[in-house]
Design an enzyme around this catalytic site. Structure first.
Site, short mmCIF file in Angstrom:
data_model
loop_
_atom_site.label_atom_id
_atom_site.label_comp_id
_atom_site.label_asym_id
_atom_site.label_seq_id
_atom_site.Cartn_x
_atom_site.Cartn_y
_atom_site.Cartn_z
N ASP B 155 -16.67 1.10 -0.76
CA ASP B 155 -16.32 1.39 0.69
C ASP B 155 -16.65 2.85 0.83
O ASP B 155 -15.86 3.55 0.48
CB ASP B 155 -14.89 0.89 1.02
CG ASP B 155 -14.83 -0.65 0.99
OD1 ASP B 155 -15.51 -1.17 0.63
OD2 ASP B 155 -13.77 -1.20 1.70
N LYS B 175 -17.56 -1.38 8.40
CA LYS B 175 -16.12 -1.57 8.36
C LYS B 175 -15.64 -0.81 9.74
O LYS B 175 -16.06 0.00 10.21
CB LYS B 175 -15.28 -0.89 7.31
CG LYS B 175 -14.29 -1.34 6.38
CD LYS B 175 -13.96 -0.78 5.15
CE LYS B 175 -12.77 -0.67 5.09
NZ LYS B 175 -12.21 -0.03 3.85
N LYS B 211 -16.25 -5.78 8.00
CA LYS B 211 -15.05 -5.74 7.49
C LYS B 211 -14.07 -5.34 8.14
O LYS B 211 -14.05 -3.83 8.49
CB LYS B 211 -15.09 -5.20 5.94
CG LYS B 211 -13.75 -4.94 5.28
CD LYS B 211 -13.82 -4.32 3.87
CE LYS B 211 -12.36 -3.98 3.53
NZ LYS B 211 -12.36 -3.28 2.21
#
Lengths: 793, 275
Positions: B155, B175, B211
């Site tokens: 990430d 995200k 996400k």
């Protein structure tokens, strides 16, 4: 899909129906009424067809009895201080809160609508309506001084409208002190439940009475002498028929017709959000403003993109049983299904593209979300009202074209505009001829915001102050009695013009003789010869010939209306300040002409002093309305919306006025001034007995006002009234004349459903403030539009 | 992970043409939470599905190998065995989608998962998490080290200085936030991001994953997120390859709801294993 369980919702409405032994009557005077020997209609689950209860059908005598009860209750209820009425409404709001689960499950069960919308939107709004109107009742003595409740209100609901439509109307009516008899279609238990909840508060049992019966009882309810106001929600043709039936019956009629809405999607829009707007409008079971289909106008440059997104979105819609918490759309019964099916079949045969999608049970009462495109403008489907759950899409090239297309329909309910460009959004919002416009949203409602319509959608309002005025009249106005004449022949009224011949010597012997009275029809800013090329004599008070005036006819009316339409855009775009200064200039001109006008009035039997007063009052009226031209509309701030709602007061368009015989100058000027101040252009028929003062004023208007703004047509009043009332391109008609004429006007206005104001043959005291210059004129001279402007970064 | 996003020519007109109407998006966000209320076995099924999207996360300064180990075990057995048996789902191999730890804990996690004998991927936040305000060189080095330790998903905190000045970066997954901000995953922001993902797919054929992270704590929230993905992107995005929920406490609430569904009783915290 039917297998998807819903929480144990069913037992609650079932248990309530059991308390009535599954046999629903009417709720009148705080108790259930189940008269003997009545037909009954089964109330069915629209999806399974299972019979839930049987509903007794009222007969005329039941209606009469209910009106009687409401009339008795009115005497007490209207005399209460506003604060007491407010308290009662608050108690009802709390009662609804306590039993809301029963309310929403019952409504969903019997209508098939998604329970989510009823639970999350309708029921809270019903409570909000009661609370808002309680506040209005509380401040009524102060804010609405000079107005009094009309009396018994008859509310007639059509099957497609939810119980919320009833709440929108009973709340203001009850708040201002009216009492209500509601006629609901067969098999609609929710309004009965609401009446029961109200009745169980104990006090004031007769203020809300609900009877269920066939549509044929509508006119029976509406023509009861005690019923002073009739509010009707339903289809356009039903409204038209009711308008005709009620001509001359006394009660004032407020119509809310049709169900179609409009959405304009420009290339500057957030297309995904606009697609959600389409879902809200057509496929979400939201009882937005009217629960119908949608006309969708899409700018050509984003047509493909929008279609793709729309179709993608449609595929994700779910239809199913309303009580299932995860459906977007329920079913609306067999009638709605068949209507949609007929429309779609017809559209296909006219060459339109039809796209249907979504997770929808295939059996009968369900109808899939439907997108119809490429309909040709001239095809019958393009003209007809789009039914639920159909969206009819067509493309436009420019915003100007969008406006032209949107306004080229007889309907004027609600519309939304989707554009991120502020200027464009406002231009479209102001230009659309509808009652409600949402910018970048669709279907928002709030009890403070007036909701109404124009054109064939009916000109009545609910919500906000405008909603209250629907049930009020200026204090001291006598009750509305029926003035219906059996002998009235609508086919021949005013059809023929009595022929006029030369009527003797034309003398000029008056001591302060003014020059010859102006002759001709004042059309397009100048005096013109009448099409018929004949004249009618005007007698003075001694029965001697005063002068001749032109004999106007159908063709002259046509010309006058055309001239007025040409002048309209220019006058509308004038600032209120500019309008005010023109009215003031006209006032000064009238002042200069004072002696001439007074002597004209004198020749018609008005005493010299009174004549002078009449001229002075006329001058004052012009100045007063000039000053009021500046104060129009205001901004509302509503709870759940960030951003304002503009309450606009828009001109009606071309307003036709048939002036009364009494106060020949003052009434003419008062009506004219109010109409002009609100931005209308006018076609007037002056007093029949004494038209000369009006023609004198025309001489000043010829030099001061834009050509065509004011047109004055003399002639046979019945004939001219007939021409005006039947004209489809006149937006409103005020008639001050005979009872017969009033009845004809009410009947004929059903053609384009123009709002009419008639005096039912009763003269008016134009010299008194309340009647001559009162706020009633101002209310009627413009229409309200609500423009929602949600804001956010 | 799905096929990589190999990117496309940067066309800034895509960005300049985007119109987002904030009030309308807020309304949609409000609706989405009420329009798909599922109940009973449908709810249980959706909740189990939600479990498979969770990036079971611990991102605390005091993380040690013991709590990382515990986390990994919970990732492998997210729901009590007897509850799954009652639902007849015990042999479906339900695990969370991944475990997510700081770079320094990656090796602990990889070891723990290996011991537990499972193949759940290890994700790591790298690149100067959560601010991303470190030099590109150290950020790249951080990624390299995490991958060396066995992390298969990274990430990345993008350099928001560049974003705010209009210099964009590309990725396989986007995200909502780090989970460490004052405002984290919210529906309105997610709606805008999901619509961007759909537009990108329509234009290039590349499916980008999504996400949301931070603040998703209740089972009810997770269902709303699932229905949001289903509604805005469709079923093909409802797979761990394209959708993850970054959360640490969500799982225990889901387990409690499942417990209630199976037994008809509400669970005490000690009835369920901690993670």
């Amino acid at each position: 899909t039917l297998g998807i369980p819903f929480p144990n919702c069913l037992h609650l409405p079932q248990a309530w129906l059991d308390t009535q032994d599954r046999r629903l009557g009417h709720y009148v005077s705080g108790k259930w009424l189940k008269p003997e020997h009545r037909n009954s209609v089964p109330c069915q689950d629209p999806i399974t067809g299972e019979s839930l209860a049987s509903c007794l059908q009222a007969q005329a005598e039941d209606v009469v009895a209910a009106v009687e009860v409401a009339g008795k209750a009115f005497e007490n209820w209207s005399g209460l201080p506003g604060a007491s009425r407010a308290q009662h409404l608050i108690r009802l709001a709390k009662m609804i809160q306590k039993h809301q689960r029963l309310l929403w499950t019952l409504e969903s069960l019997v209508t098939g609508r998604a329970v989510r919308e009823i639970r999350d939107k309708d029921v809270p709004l019903a409570q909000q309506l009661l609370q808002y109107h309680a506040v209005q009742a509380c401040t009524q003595e102060e804010v609405l001084a000079g107005w009094e409740p009309m009396g018994v209100v008859g509310l007639i609901l059509s099957p497609t409208f939810s119980f919320l439509e009833m709440m929108w109307r009973i709340c203001p009516a009850l708040a201002v002190g009216c009492t209500v008899v509601v006629l609901v279609p067969p098999a609609s238990p929710t309004p009965l439940l609401l009446a029961q909840l109200a009745g169980e508060l104990g006090s004031f049992p007769g203020i809300l009475n609900v009877i269920s019966g066939p549509a044929s009882l509508g006119p029976v309810l509406a023509s009861q002498p005690r019923v002073q106001k009739v509010a009707f929600c339903g289809a356009v043709e039903e409204g038209r028929a009711l308008r005709r039936t009620l001509a001359g019956r006394g009660a004032e009629l407020g119509l809310a017709l049709g169900t179609e809405s409009l959405l304009v999607l420009t290339e500057a829009a957030d297309v995904d959000s606009a697609v959600e707007g389409v879902v809200d409008a057509a496929w979400s079971d939201r009882s937005a403003v009217r629960p119908g289909g949608l006309r969708l106008l899409i700018q050509e440059s984003v047509w493909d993109e929008t279609m793709r997104r729309l179709q993608e979105r449609m595929a994700r819609l779910r239809a199913g049983r309303g009580l299932d918490g995860a459906v977007d759309m329920g079913a609306r019964g067999a009638a709605a299904h068949d209507l949609a099916q007929r429309y779609v079949r017809e559209a296909r045969s006219e060459g339109a593209q039809v796209f249907q999608a979504g997770d929808v049970p295939s059996d009968s009462p369900f109808f899939p979300p439907t997108l119809v495109s490429d309909l040709l403008p001239a095809s019958p489907c393009s003209q007809a009202e789009v039914p639920w759950p159909v969206v009819a899409a067509s493309r436009f090239r420019t915003a100007k074209e969008a406006l032209a297309m949107a306004n080229r329909t007889p309907r004027g309910g609600s519309a939304s505009v989707w554009s991120e460009r502020l200027g464009q959004a406002l231009e479209l919002g102001y230009g659309l001829q509808v009652g409600t416009v949402w910018i970048n949203a669709h279907g928002l409602r709030n009890s403070e915001v007036p909701t109404g319509g124009c054109k064939e959608s009916g000109s009545s309002w609910h919500g906000g102050l405008d909603g209250l005025y629907e049930y009020l009249r200026p204090s001291g106005t006598p009750g509305r009695l029926a003035y219906f004449s059996e002998s009235m022949n609508y086919d021949t009224f005013g059809l023929a013009v009595p022929s006029t011949l030369p009527a003797g010597t034309h003398l000029h012997t008056s001591p302060h003789s003014s020059p010859t009275a102006p002759y001709g029809l004042f059309i397009g800013g100048r005096f013109q010869a009448p099409g018929a090329r004949s004249s009618r004599p005007i007698q003075d008070s001694q029965g001697k010939l005063h002068s001749y005036v032109a004999e106007g006819g159908a063709k002259d009316i046509r010309g006058a209306v055309e001239a007025a339409h040409q002048a309209t855009p220019g006058w509308v775009s004038q600032s209120p300040g500019a309008r005010a200064s023109l009215l003031w200039a006209l006032a000064s001109a009238l002042e200069r002409r004072e002696s001439a006008l007074a002597s004209r009035l004198e020749r018609h039997g008005v005493e010299f002093k009174a004549a002078k007063v009449e001229v002075e009052l006329s001058v004052r009226q012009l100045r007063a309305w000039g000053a009021r031209a500046q104060a129009q509309g205001h901004v509302l701030q509503v709870a759940e919306l960030k951003g304002p709602v503009l309450r606009l007061r828009e001109p009606l368009g071309v307003l036709a006025i048939v002036c009364p015989d009494e106060w020949p100058l003052l009434a003419f000027v008062s009506l004219l001034a109010a109409a002009l101040a609100h931005g209308n252009s006018v076609v007037l028929v002056p007093s029949g007995a004494c038209p000369i003062p009006a023609l004198e004023v025309c001489q000043d208007m010829a030099t001061l006002l834009p050509a065509g703004l004011v047109n004055v047509v003399t002639g046979d009043r019945d004939h001219l009234t007939r021409c005006l009332a039947l004209h489809q391109d006149i937006q409103a008609l005020w008639y001050f004349g005979s009872a017969q004429g009033s009845q004809f006007v009410e009947w004929a206005s059903a053609g384009n459903l123009k709002p009419v104001w008639v005096n039912r043959g009763c003269p008016r005291a134009w010299d008194q403030e309340a009647k001559g210059a009162g706020p009633e004129l101002g209310l009627r001279a413009a229409r309200t539009k609500a423009l929602w402007l949600p804001m956010g970064d | 992970m799905s096929a990589r996003n190999w990117g496309t020519e940067l066309d800034l007109s895509w960005i300049s043409k985007i119109q987002v109407n904030q009030p309308a998006v807020l309304r949609r966000a409000e609706q989405i939470q009420t329009r798909r209320t599922v109940k009973k076995e449908w709810q249980a099924a959706w909740l189990l599905k939600a479990v498979t999207f969770i990036d079971l996360t611990t991102l605390s300064g005091d993380d040690t190998s013991s709590n990382v180990q515990r986390l990994c075990y919970k990732a492998k057995y997210p729901i009590r065995e007897d509850l799954l048996k009652a639902l007849n789902m015990h042999d479906k191999g339900i695990t969370t989608a991944a475990v997510c730890v700081y770079p320094a804990r990656v090796s602990d996690a990889v070891k723990a998962l290996k011991t537990a004998g499972c193949t759940i991927p290890v994700a790591s936040v790298a690149t100067g998490f959560p601010a991303g305000q470190t030099h590109l060189k150290t950020r790249l080095e951080e990624i390299r080290l995490a991958v060396e330790d066995g992390a298969t998903e990274i990430d990345v905190v993008i350099n928001r200085t560049l974003v705010l000045t209009g210099q964009w970066e590309g990725s396989d997954f986007i995200k909502t936030s780090t989970g460490k901000e004052t405002v984290n995953a919210t529906f309105p922001v997610a709606i805008v991001m999901l619509r961007a993902i759909r537009d990108f797919f329509w234009k290039t054929g590349n499916k980008i994953g999504f996400k949301p992270a931070g603040g998703i704590r209740s089972a009810k929230d997770s269902l709303a997120w699932l229905s949001l993905i289903k509604e805005e992107l469709g079923d093909e995005w409802l797979t761990p390859e394209l959708f993850r929920i970054g959360a640490s406490t969500l799982l225990s609430d889901i387990e409690r709801q499942i417990y209630h569904h199976v037994t008809g009783r509400y669970a005490a915290y000690h009835d369920l294993a901690m993670c």
